[in-house]
Design an enzyme around this catalytic site. Structure first.
Site, mmCIF file in Angstrom:
data_model
loop_
_atom_site.group_PDB
_atom_site.id
_atom_site.type_symbol
_atom_site.label_atom_id
_atom_site.label_comp_id
_atom_site.label_asym_id
_atom_site.label_seq_id
_atom_site.Cartn_x
_atom_site.Cartn_y
_atom_site.Cartn_z
ATOM 1 N N GLY A 159 -59.948 25.405 59.871
ATOM 2 C CA GLY A 159 -61.100 25.567 58.975
ATOM 3 C C GLY A 159 -61.186 24.530 57.877
ATOM 4 C CD GLU A 160 -63.521 21.203 54.419
ATOM 5 O OE1 GLU A 160 -62.756 20.477 55.083
ATOM 6 O OE2 GLU A 160 -63.521 21.232 53.185
ATOM 7 C CB SER A 163 -59.048 14.674 55.905
ATOM 8 O OG SER A 163 -58.139 15.738 55.729
ATOM 9 C CG LEU A 164 -60.320 7.784 53.577
ATOM 10 C CD1 LEU A 164 -61.692 8.169 53.051
ATOM 11 C CD2 LEU A 164 -59.631 6.837 52.586
ATOM 12 C CG ASN A 165 -58.504 11.315 58.862
ATOM 13 O OD1 ASN A 165 -57.403 11.180 58.341
ATOM 14 N ND2 ASN A 165 -58.970 12.482 59.233
ATOM 15 C CB CYS A 208 -59.726 18.148 64.639
ATOM 16 S SG CYS A 208 -59.066 19.710 64.036
ATOM 17 C CD GLU A 263 -52.752 29.034 66.438
ATOM 18 O OE1 GLU A 263 -52.498 29.427 67.585
ATOM 19 O OE2 GLU A 263 -52.942 27.842 66.155
ATOM 20 C CB SER A 275 -56.399 19.493 53.008
ATOM 21 O OG SER A 275 -56.746 18.352 53.739
ATOM 22 C CB CYS A 318 -49.823 24.933 57.111
ATOM 23 S SG CYS A 318 -51.381 24.189 57.588
ATOM 24 C CB CYS A 343 -62.846 16.023 62.793
ATOM 25 S SG CYS A 343 -63.301 16.241 61.053
ATOM 26 C CG ASN A 386 -49.507 16.058 65.968
ATOM 27 O OD1 ASN A 386 -48.369 15.690 66.223
ATOM 28 N ND2 ASN A 386 -49.903 16.359 64.755
ATOM 29 C CB CYS A 403 -51.786 17.804 61.430
ATOM 30 S SG CYS A 403 -50.631 17.694 60.114
ATOM 31 C CB CYS A 448 -63.344 23.961 61.813
ATOM 32 S SG CYS A 448 -63.722 22.797 60.481
HETATM 33 N N1 SAH Z 1 -60.527 20.780 57.107
HETATM 34 C C1 SAH Z 1 -59.484 20.337 56.227
HETATM 35 C C2 SAH Z 1 -58.129 21.015 56.474
HETATM 36 C C3 SAH Z 1 -57.648 21.148 57.914
HETATM 37 S S1 SAH Z 1 -57.162 19.696 58.800
HETATM 38 C C4 SAH Z 1 -59.324 18.836 56.296
HETATM 39 O O1 SAH Z 1 -59.878 18.224 57.200
HETATM 40 O O2 SAH Z 1 -58.675 18.249 55.438
HETATM 41 C C5 SAH Z 1 -55.655 19.152 58.089
HETATM 42 C C6 SAH Z 1 -55.346 17.683 58.406
HETATM 43 O O3 SAH Z 1 -55.008 17.500 59.783
HETATM 44 C C7 SAH Z 1 -56.536 16.740 58.158
HETATM 45 O O4 SAH Z 1 -56.100 15.638 57.407
HETATM 46 C C8 SAH Z 1 -56.929 16.282 59.557
HETATM 47 O O5 SAH Z 1 -57.495 14.996 59.518
HETATM 48 C C9 SAH Z 1 -55.602 16.316 60.265
HETATM 49 N N2 SAH Z 1 -55.670 16.378 61.730
HETATM 50 C C10 SAH Z 1 -56.619 16.969 62.492
HETATM 51 N N3 SAH Z 1 -56.306 16.861 63.806
HETATM 52 C C11 SAH Z 1 -55.124 16.185 63.868
HETATM 53 C C12 SAH Z 1 -54.272 15.799 64.933
HETATM 54 N N4 SAH Z 1 -54.553 16.116 66.185
HETATM 55 N N5 SAH Z 1 -53.143 15.116 64.632
HETATM 56 C C13 SAH Z 1 -52.806 14.858 63.344
HETATM 57 N N6 SAH Z 1 -53.554 15.243 62.294
HETATM 58 C C14 SAH Z 1 -54.714 15.888 62.550
#
Ligand code: SAH
Length: 361
Positions: A166-167, A220-222, A118, A91, A198, A104, A115, A296, A339, A111
């Site tokens: 994907g990463e 993506s720190l989170n 995700c 997608e 990212s 995007c 995480c 989300n 996202c 992936c």
């Molecule tokens: N693998 C890479 C790029 C894809 S994810 C990365 O992790 O950066 C892109 C962004 O979406 C990341 O910052 C991830 O933390 C965030 N993300 C993943 N699932 C999400 C969700 N359900 N709601 C909001 N952001 C999300």
């Protein structure tokens, strides 16, 4: 057969000279048909000789994507689902706004990073996308915009973010080739300021990314403690927050540039006042900008969206500590194109284990 769509100009030139016995300018012509005009049918490449076109038909292929589904959000976001030649589904998400048109893109089918919040992670990794499949997403959406919006620009898209499925740094070679094609003057000619890649934080790859590309980086720190981060992002068991921040401090930034830190707000998990203060401390000494992303919800994964007032308080604490933070607008929520919601086929894929000695990435 060689997939010509996957070859950056220097490689295409070598191929055209060595394998097809043609002069280098033929490669430039072919490249500009493929990547500047987005034409993927040799018969329409009218300034190439008939003999050359016939030879191309015989010895190369164009690994194109086929549109499988399109979903439109009330906010103008469009999610496209593409079918690859081997029947995989990926997608891309188009996000128009008054000042830019952003796409995007996905870099892998599924992936391997795992995480826990995700949706894409639930698939595991099915395979890497080729450079051609990465740039094809851009060409296909340019075509859609030209048709839907009556744009007569060859390249109506203005910005690219590598934040789809994907990463990207786990498929670095192909991402690098795709970037070389997308940046080429004879091709789509995106400037480095308009492309952001990212990553979850594959530390050794961040160094290579810095050395071998010139586009922008997002992390993506989170989370703000290793305990939290290792729970939601298994990659943290291999490279913890300190190792990641150290790599960010070493990252060479051109004047006026910052690293974007993405921070998905998860209710009761990483959104306390303490987290905001810890985050501000972590970012000390790094030219940083923080994007706070409202989560989300993906049913079944067990995480919840932080309330708006809490998100605002979190942002305010960062601002007070001198950290530029923005609450990201939530695009395409009604069509699950936001996202971390890109997932569309059973989870048979491979997962990396980060918790074993010698665990890989
Ligand atoms: N693998 C890479 C790029 C894809 S994810 C990365 O992790 O950066 C892109 C962004 O979406 C990341 O910052 C991830 O933390 C965030 N993300 C993943 N699932 C999400 C969700 N359900 N709601 C909001 N952001 C999300």
């Amino acid at each position: 057969m060689v997939d010509v769509l996957s070859l950056p100009l220097p490689d295409l030139t070598r191929f055209v000279e060595e394998q097809l016995g043609e002069r280098p300018f033929r490669a430039r012509q072919l490249f500009s048909w493929l990547h500047q005009r987005g034409v993927h049918d040799f018969d329409r490449m009218t300034d190439l000789s008939k003999a050359f076109r016939a030879r191309l038909q015989e010895v190369v292929k164009i690994g194109a994507l086929e549109k499988d589904l399109e979903q439109r959000s009330v906010d103008g976001t469009i999610k496209y689902r593409w079918r690859t030649e081997d029947g995989r589904l990926i997608e891309s998400v188009y996000m128009p706004s008054p000042d830019r048109k952003t796409l995007c893109v996905s870099t892998q089918v599924g992936c391997a990073m795992g995480c826990t919040f995700c949706a894409t992670a639930t698939l595991g990794l099915l395979r890497n996308l080729t450079p051609g499949e990465i740039v094809s997403q851009v060409h296909a959406v340019n075509r859609e915009i030209r048709r839907n919006e009556g744009s007569d620009l060859l390249r109506p898209l203005t910005n690219l973010v590598f934040m789809g499925m994907g990463e990207p740094l786990h498929n670095f070679e192909n991402v690098k080739r795709a970037l070389s094609i997308l940046r080429a003057e004879e091709g789509p000619n995106f400037s480095q300021r308009h492309i952001t890649v990212s990553t979850v934080g594959l530390v050794p790859m961040i160094e290579r990314f810095a050395q071998e590309t010139d586009v922008k980086l997002a992390i993506s720190l989170n989370a703000t403690t290793d305990e939290q981060r290792s729970r939601t992002m298994p990659v943290n068991r291999r490279w913890n927050i300190e190792a990641l921040m150290e790599a960010c401090r070493r990252f060479p930034l051109r004047q006026g540039r910052r690293i974007t830190f993405e921070y998905v707000l998860l209710q009761g998990e990483n959104d306390s006042d303490e987290d905001a203060r810890r985050l501000a401390r972590l970012l000390q000494g790094v030219p940083a900008k923080v994007n706070l992303i409202p989560y989300n919800e993906n049913p079944g994964l067990g995480f919840h969206t932080t309330q708006d007032a809490r998100a605002e308080a979190f942002r305010e604490l960062l601002a007070q500590a001198g950290v530029a933070a923005f609450i990201r607008q939530n695009r395409g929520r009604d069509i699950a194109a936001a996202c971390g919601q890109l997932a569309n086929q059973g989870g048979q894929g491979e997962r990396l284990r980060f918790d074993q000695p010698g665990g890989v990435a």
